[in-house]
Write an enzyme that holds these catalytic residues in place. Structure first.
Site, PDB file in Angstrom:
ATOM      1  N   LYS A  32       0.838  -1.206   0.000  1.00 24.81           N
ATOM      2  CA  LYS A  32       0.000   0.000   0.000  1.00 24.81           C
ATOM      3  C   LYS A  32       0.868   1.250   0.000  1.00 24.81           C
ATOM      4  O   LYS A  32       0.659   2.169  -0.790  1.00 24.81           O
ATOM      5  CB  LYS A  32      -0.894  -0.035   1.251  1.00 24.81           C
ATOM      6  N   ARG A 103      -3.222   3.251   8.626  1.00 26.07           N
ATOM      7  CA  ARG A 103      -3.548   2.063   7.830  1.00 26.07           C
ATOM      8  C   ARG A 103      -2.398   1.064   7.855  1.00 26.07           C
ATOM      9  O   ARG A 103      -1.245   1.440   7.736  1.00 26.07           O
ATOM     10  CB  ARG A 103      -3.797   2.457   6.370  1.00 26.07           C
ATOM     11  N   GLY A 112      -8.545  -7.043   4.483  1.00 24.83           N
ATOM     12  CA  GLY A 112      -9.307  -7.116   5.719  1.00 24.83           C
ATOM     13  C   GLY A 112      -8.617  -7.870   6.852  1.00 24.83           C
ATOM     14  O   GLY A 112      -9.194  -8.056   7.909  1.00 24.83           O
ATOM     15  N   ARG A 376      -3.586  -1.439  -6.374  1.00 29.72           N
ATOM     16  CA  ARG A 376      -2.738  -2.630  -6.274  1.00 29.72           C
ATOM     17  C   ARG A 376      -3.085  -3.540  -7.440  1.00 29.72           C
ATOM     18  O   ARG A 376      -4.170  -3.412  -8.023  1.00 29.72           O
ATOM     19  CB  ARG A 376      -2.950  -3.342  -4.945  1.00 29.72           C
ATOM     20  N   SER A 798      16.572 -41.153 -11.631  1.00 30.59           N
ATOM     21  CA  SER A 798      15.328 -40.458 -11.335  1.00 30.59           C
ATOM     22  C   SER A 798      15.276 -40.257  -9.823  1.00 30.59           C
ATOM     23  O   SER A 798      15.277 -41.227  -9.066  1.00 30.59           O
ATOM     24  CB  SER A 798      14.129 -41.285 -11.805  1.00 30.59           C
ATOM     25  N   CYS A 865      10.744 -37.847  -9.768  1.00 32.37           N
ATOM     26  CA  CYS A 865       9.415 -38.425  -9.827  1.00 32.37           C
ATOM     27  C   CYS A 865       8.678 -38.386  -8.503  1.00 32.37           C
ATOM     28  O   CYS A 865       7.654 -39.014  -8.332  1.00 32.37           O
ATOM     29  CB  CYS A 865       9.469 -39.847 -10.372  1.00 32.37           C
ATOM     30  N   TYR A 885      13.908 -33.488 -16.830  1.00 35.47           N
ATOM     31  CA  TYR A 885      12.448 -33.452 -16.724  1.00 35.47           C
ATOM     32  C   TYR A 885      11.990 -33.564 -15.280  1.00 35.47           C
ATOM     33  O   TYR A 885      12.740 -34.012 -14.414  1.00 35.47           O
ATOM     34  CB  TYR A 885      11.822 -34.591 -17.551  1.00 35.47           C
TER      35      TYR A 885
HETATM   36  P1  ADP Z   1      -7.708  -2.440   3.897  1.00 34.16           P
HETATM   37  O1  ADP Z   1      -6.287  -2.798   3.643  1.00 34.16           O
HETATM   38  O2  ADP Z   1      -8.380  -3.369   4.824  1.00 34.16           O
HETATM   39  O3  ADP Z   1      -8.439  -2.153   2.634  1.00 34.16           O
HETATM   40  P2  ADP Z   1      -7.367   0.396   4.191  1.00 34.16           P
HETATM   41  O4  ADP Z   1      -6.212   0.914   4.940  1.00 34.16           O
HETATM   42  O5  ADP Z   1      -7.242   0.432   2.720  1.00 34.16           O
HETATM   43  O6  ADP Z   1      -7.682  -1.058   4.715  1.00 34.16           O
HETATM   44  O7  ADP Z   1      -8.568   1.289   4.665  1.00 34.16           O
HETATM   45  C1  ADP Z   1      -9.871   0.896   4.883  1.00 34.16           C
HETATM   46  C2  ADP Z   1     -10.828   1.852   4.208  1.00 34.16           C
HETATM   47  O8  ADP Z   1     -10.629   3.204   4.655  1.00 34.16           O
HETATM   48  C3  ADP Z   1     -10.671   1.879   2.707  1.00 34.16           C
HETATM   49  O9  ADP Z   1     -11.935   1.948   2.124  1.00 34.16           O
HETATM   50  C4  ADP Z   1      -9.916   3.160   2.460  1.00 34.16           C
HETATM   51  O10 ADP Z   1     -10.171   3.690   1.202  1.00 34.16           O
HETATM   52  C5  ADP Z   1     -10.428   4.070   3.563  1.00 34.16           C
HETATM   53  N1  ADP Z   1      -9.424   5.058   3.924  1.00 34.16           N
HETATM   54  C6  ADP Z   1      -8.179   4.823   4.365  1.00 34.16           C
HETATM   55  N2  ADP Z   1      -7.507   5.966   4.543  1.00 34.16           N
HETATM   56  C7  ADP Z   1      -8.341   6.974   4.225  1.00 34.16           C
HETATM   57  C8  ADP Z   1      -8.211   8.403   4.182  1.00 34.16           C
HETATM   58  N3  ADP Z   1      -7.080   8.986   4.508  1.00 34.16           N
HETATM   59  N4  ADP Z   1      -9.280   9.110   3.792  1.00 34.16           N
HETATM   60  C9  ADP Z   1     -10.431   8.473   3.448  1.00 34.16           C
HETATM   61  N5  ADP Z   1     -10.619   7.158   3.462  1.00 34.16           N
HETATM   62  C10 ADP Z   1      -9.585   6.397   3.841  1.00 34.16           C
HETATM   63 MG    MG Z   2      -7.715  -1.004   1.232  1.00 35.71          MG
END
Ligand code: ADP
Ligand code: MG
Ligand code: MG
Length: 909
Positions: A32, A103, A112, A376, A798, A865, A885
């Site tokens: 990220k 984050r 998640g 990503r 083998s 094998c 192989y």
């Molecule tokens: P995940 O890896 O579980 O997706 P994220 O870090 O991407 O978690 O964040 C969860 C949610 O919060 C996502 O929908 C993301 O777009 C939103 N989000 C994260 N940072 C910001 C921010 N600075 N402003 C607005 N929304 C945010």
């Molecule tokens: Mg995310």
């Protein structure tokens, strides 16, 4: 500690078209963080922020909180100041506050699995300032209550731990909704939201005995540490183990200025994909919600709307929604906010071309301004992976080598899974329809709880919606069905990542967890009832539906053709029957690397002759029984040779201990005694005599052929005669006779002598000849050490990496189930060495064996094998060690072909 010296910067800034990092720095900044930096640098509007590196997470695990805060304090403060100056706001300010998100972000995306906190920096005074500044009290208080809820869950540990627990915050929300007679969060008044804030703080005090922290800096450090801790949370650990990601990778922490999708009807948030992650089709698609923040779209609380008009129309058709209704209640972003849509569409295009791969993006619209929050390489099904790679190639975005490298070998497995038989589908009773979230065919018994997915051999997990806690059960279930949630819901994204069939958002389903029932119309289905899911159409079908084998066609066939163009190492198959051989050939096998002759003996009509042979006390008696077996073996070999026409077929002489063939139950022992006209006691004595303390290290392999030469004689005869018979019919075959379990050179010499003498005898008898090789398995550590001497005699090697692993580790494969899983859990072993070749140890023996063998015979033919012949990381290792192989089970052949090509490409880069 070493890493402390090496680390230069621990914090990397991004924002305003600049960045300290870039997309190549995923290991350090997490996926990220690296992509936020890259996007910022190429001019995509990304809210400014900074990334604390994954190395700091490792330092935290070693040194603890205080030491790590000391290490990064100055950098973090300077980076916050940088955001403040770019945003023109101040962290903790009462009039013009800066709020941030904290984050997580590991090297690879773990949707998640770890935790994020939004709207951090909020307190009783800041909320008033924010309300005044934006002239939007509703928004300010909504942001505040969201913050307490997320901070409470992530940092203060108030998230429910099991399905019985209730989320204390959700409980308060539900109670208020009930009291107020409303359904949606968006319907709360300012007063409601203020009540929520009050009640939330109250529940924190009651449950945790804490005053909710009001100091933004205290909040920030709390959240940073919580993200580090989430790397070692149960969900993250399970996900890591499932995917084989090491525990020492750590997670980065991204701190970023908040942008607000919850500022009213001119704001919103969404998720989008540059191509269809289920099918690979080149259509921009995604979902959004107006006046919403963060996870609202994925959480499936409100029905998300489609981004494109086309997508919206397709969705409405599936959901049986009339066009007028759709336009009024669920318009696409394209229709509702054409300007925003156009801008978003241009970014998706830029980003896909920039990364040269399908992108999965998050965006937020704050009062008419578009921000991109994440991009990503999108997770996709095996089918989509293949199609996207071939399409990008045809579009000229990538070259052939890049296209092949874009495909994860194990994902091909999905394309080799059964599909519904079209004939059976015609008769199927479709009970409802949902969104085709992840394609595939799944048939199983209904379960309603993820932790009960293993209740049946084949289960379908039926949920109102899924959550990250359900991951393990989703992995076990054959398919996933949810009543709520869209194409980007948790269930959908995770299922596509796993390549698991999933239908989401099937609104017609009424699910009752208490009674464990699923009601559709007036029909009630119970736990344990069979249902079937067609993940490609979204059809939910009553009962079981017949399945059939898929074909290697379309883009999949193109990938295979391309693989063969680049592959240098060949792929053979392990096959014990003509049918296995045919299947493997249709998947592109170039010969057989292992035919186990003993499997043939277990069939009913043969086991009898086999037992007679074993029970015979004299050579003469044994020869008599072997003569009965000869025609059967010969016929088997003819069938296999014919199916593999033109390719080499390696046949292994009898390998397992004889004890496996004799009856162990009284009834069958009696039967045998009668048939053979001997006493029951004689049978019992023989069975007892064959019993061994350690059969894996006992009388087996070439030790059989050396003590009972007539067995080797009979098997050689069957092989050579089969080959001559086929030759007479104009079919060319190349038998390779393989001696198992060699530990000394003499063992091989004795066997070779018998084989060659027998063959010559047959050539004389038949007045004809065929070409054949005599080689050996290398599966005992001693044989790898003496490989040079063995190579003087053997035509080929083998590597039997199953036995070689067993004997090198000293782990009995049959007993390893008692400790291997614990070893892996504790990190004593990284992988099961019987699945993934232990390159470090067993791999050395493989390399040594090849090296010593080829020092005598430079062009010695070498293959493998064991089960490892179809496991991607092992196959790559075998290529690099110079094997001619690999041989694997028929269904792994396409995977091994792709890896063979990828390995050749990688080594030429
Ligand atoms: P995940 O890896 O579980 O997706 P994220 O870090 O991407 O978690 O964040 C969860 C949610 O919060 C996502 O929908 C993301 O777009 C939103 N989000 C994260 N940072 C910001 C921010 N600075 N402003 C607005 N929304 C945010
Ligand atoms: Mg995310
Ligand atoms: Mg073996």
């Amino acid at each position: 500690m070493e890493i402390l010296e090496e680390v230069k910067a621990r914090v990397y800034k991004f924002g305003n078209k600049k960045a300290d990092g870039n997309s190549t720095m995923k290991n350090l900044l997490g996926g990220k963080g690296a992509n936020l930096a890259e996007m910022s640098a190429i001019g995509i509007p990304v809210p400014p922020g900074f990334t604390i590196t994954t190395e700091v997470c490792t330092e935290y695990n070693l040194l603890g909180k205080d030491a790590v805060v000391d290490l990064i304090k100055a950098e973090v403060e300077a980076s916050i100041a940088n955001i403040e100056s770019l945003m023109g706001t101040t962290f903790g300010d009462k009039e013009n506050p800066l709020l941030v998100s904290v984050r997580s972000g590991a090297r690879v995306s773990m949707p998640g699995m770890m935790d994020t906190v939004l709207n951090l920096g909020m307190n009783d005074e800041v909320v008033l300032g924010l309300a005044k500044k934006t002239n939007n009290e509703l928004f300010a208080w909504d942001s505040y209550r969201r913050f307490i809820q997320m901070y409470g869950g992530v940092v203060l540990g108030m998230k429910p731990e099991s399905k019985e627990d209730i989320d204390p915050f959700e409980e308060i929300i539900e109670n208020l909704k009930e009291k107020r007679g409303i359904n949606l969060d968006t319907e709360f008044s300012v007063q409601d939201l203020q009540d929520l804030v009050f009640d939330f703080k109250d529940v924190v005090r009651k449950k945790k005995g804490l005053i909710f922290p009001s100091d933004p800096w205290e909040q920030l450090w709390g959240a940073i540490i919580a993200v580090f801790n989430s790397w070692n949370g149960d969900r993250a650990i399970y996900y890591r183990n499932m995917n084989g990601y090491p525990a020492d990778w750590g997670t980065a922490v991204n701190v970023q200025a908040m942008v607000y999708g919850n500022m009213g009807d001119n704001s919103g948030t969404g998720v989008c994909f540059t191509r269809d992650a289920g099918t690979g089709e080149n259509v921009f698609n995604g979902e959004y919600l107006i006046n919403a923040q963060g996870e609202d779209v994925v959480a499936g609380v409100r029905t998300p709307q489609q981004i494109t008009k086309l997508g919206s129309q397709r969705w409405a058709e599936l959901a049986k929604i009339e066009e007028d209704d759709r336009l009024e209640n669920y318009p696409s972003l394209e229709e509702l906010m054409p300007k925003m849509y156009k801008e978003l569409n241009s970014y998706q295009d830029i980003l896909e071309k920039h990364y040269r791969d399908m992108q999965d993006m998050e965006f937020t619209i704050q009062d008419g301004k578009l921000w991109i929050l994440q991009t990503r390489n999108g997770k996709r099904t095996g089918a989509a992976m293949v199609k996207i790679a071939m399409d990008l190639l045809k579009e000229g975005m990538i070259n052939e080598k890049e296209a092949l490298l874009l495909i994860e070998p194990n994902k091909l497995d999905e394309l080799l899974h059964p599909i519904f038989d079209p004939k059976a589908l015609k008769r199927a009773h479709v009970i409802a329809q949902g969104l085709p979230a992840s394609p595939g065919a799944a048939t199983g018994k209904i379960v309603f709880f993820a932790d009960e997915a293993d209740k049946y051999k084949n289960s379908i997990l039926v949920r109102i919606e899924t959550s990250p806690e359900d991951l393990e059960g989703m992995n076990i279930a054959k398919g996933i069905l949810t009543a709520r949630g869209g194409m980007t819901s948790h269930a959908a994204v995770v299922a596509r990542g796993m390549g698991k069939c999933c239908i989401s958002g099937a609104g017609a389903l009424k699910i009752n967890y208490k009674t464990r029932t699923l009601t559709v119309g007036n029909h009630v289905y119970h736990e344990g009832d069979w249902i079937s899911l067609n993940g490609s159409t979204g059809n939910i079908i009553e009962g079981k539906v017949a399945t059939m084998e898929p074909e290697l066609s379309g883009e999949f066939a193109e990938v295979m053709k391309l693989s063969d163009k680049y592959a240098k190492m060949k792929v053979r198959t392990n096959a014990d029957s003509p049918n296995d051989a045919k299947v493997a050939r249709s998947y592109g096998a170039q010969g057989i690397g292992l035919t186990r002759t003993e499997h043939m003996f277990f069939e009913v009509d043969r086991i009898k002759a086999m037992r007679e042979m074993i029970l015979a006390d004299t050579v003469k008696g044994r020869k008599q029984a072997l003569e009965d077996l000869l025609p059967m073996q010969r016929a088997d070999f003819e069938g296999i040779f014919e199916a593999m026409e033109g390719y080499a077929v390696t046949i292994r002489l009898l390998d397992p201990p004889l004890h496996e063939f004799v009856p162990h139950q009284l009834a069958t022992q009696k039967e045998l005694a009668e048939e053979m006209h001997i006493s029951l006691q004689a049978v019992k004595n023989k069975v007892a005599e064959l019993e061994e303390f350690n059969p894996m290290l006992g009388h087996r392999g070439c030790r059989l052929g050396n003590t009972y030469p007539e067995i080797t004689e009979m098997q050689t005869r069957a092989i050579i005669e089969a080959a001559i018979n086929l030759k007479e019919r104009g079919i060319i075959c190349k038998p390779e006779i393989m001696v198992p379990l060699i530990g000394t050179v003499k063992e091989f010499e004795f066997q070779e002598q018998i084989i060659r003498t027998t063959a010559n005898k047959i050539f004389e008898e038949r007045n004809d000849k065929v070409e054949y090789l005599v080689g050996t398995m290398i599966e005992i550590p001693r044989a790898t050490l003496l490989a040079d001497q063995i190579a003087k005699k053997a035509d080929f090697f083998s590597f039997g990496t199953n036995d070689l692993t067993q004997m090198t580790f000293g782990y009995s494969r049959d007993d390893a189930g008692k400790f291997l899983p614990i070893y892996i859990e504790k990190g004593i072993l990284k992988d099961d060495p019987f699945e993934v070749l232990d390159q470090e140890g067993v791999g050395q023996l493989v390399n040594l064996g090849i090296e010593r063998g080829r020092s005598i015979k430079p062009d010695l033919k070498v293959g493998v094998c064991g089960e490892h012949g179809g496991e991607p990381s092992s196959v790559e290792f075998f290529y690099n060690s110079g094997m001619d192989y690999v041989s694997c089970s028929p269904y792994r052949v396409p995977i091994a072909r792709l890896v063979s090509a990828q390995a050749a490409i990688k080594s030429s880069l």
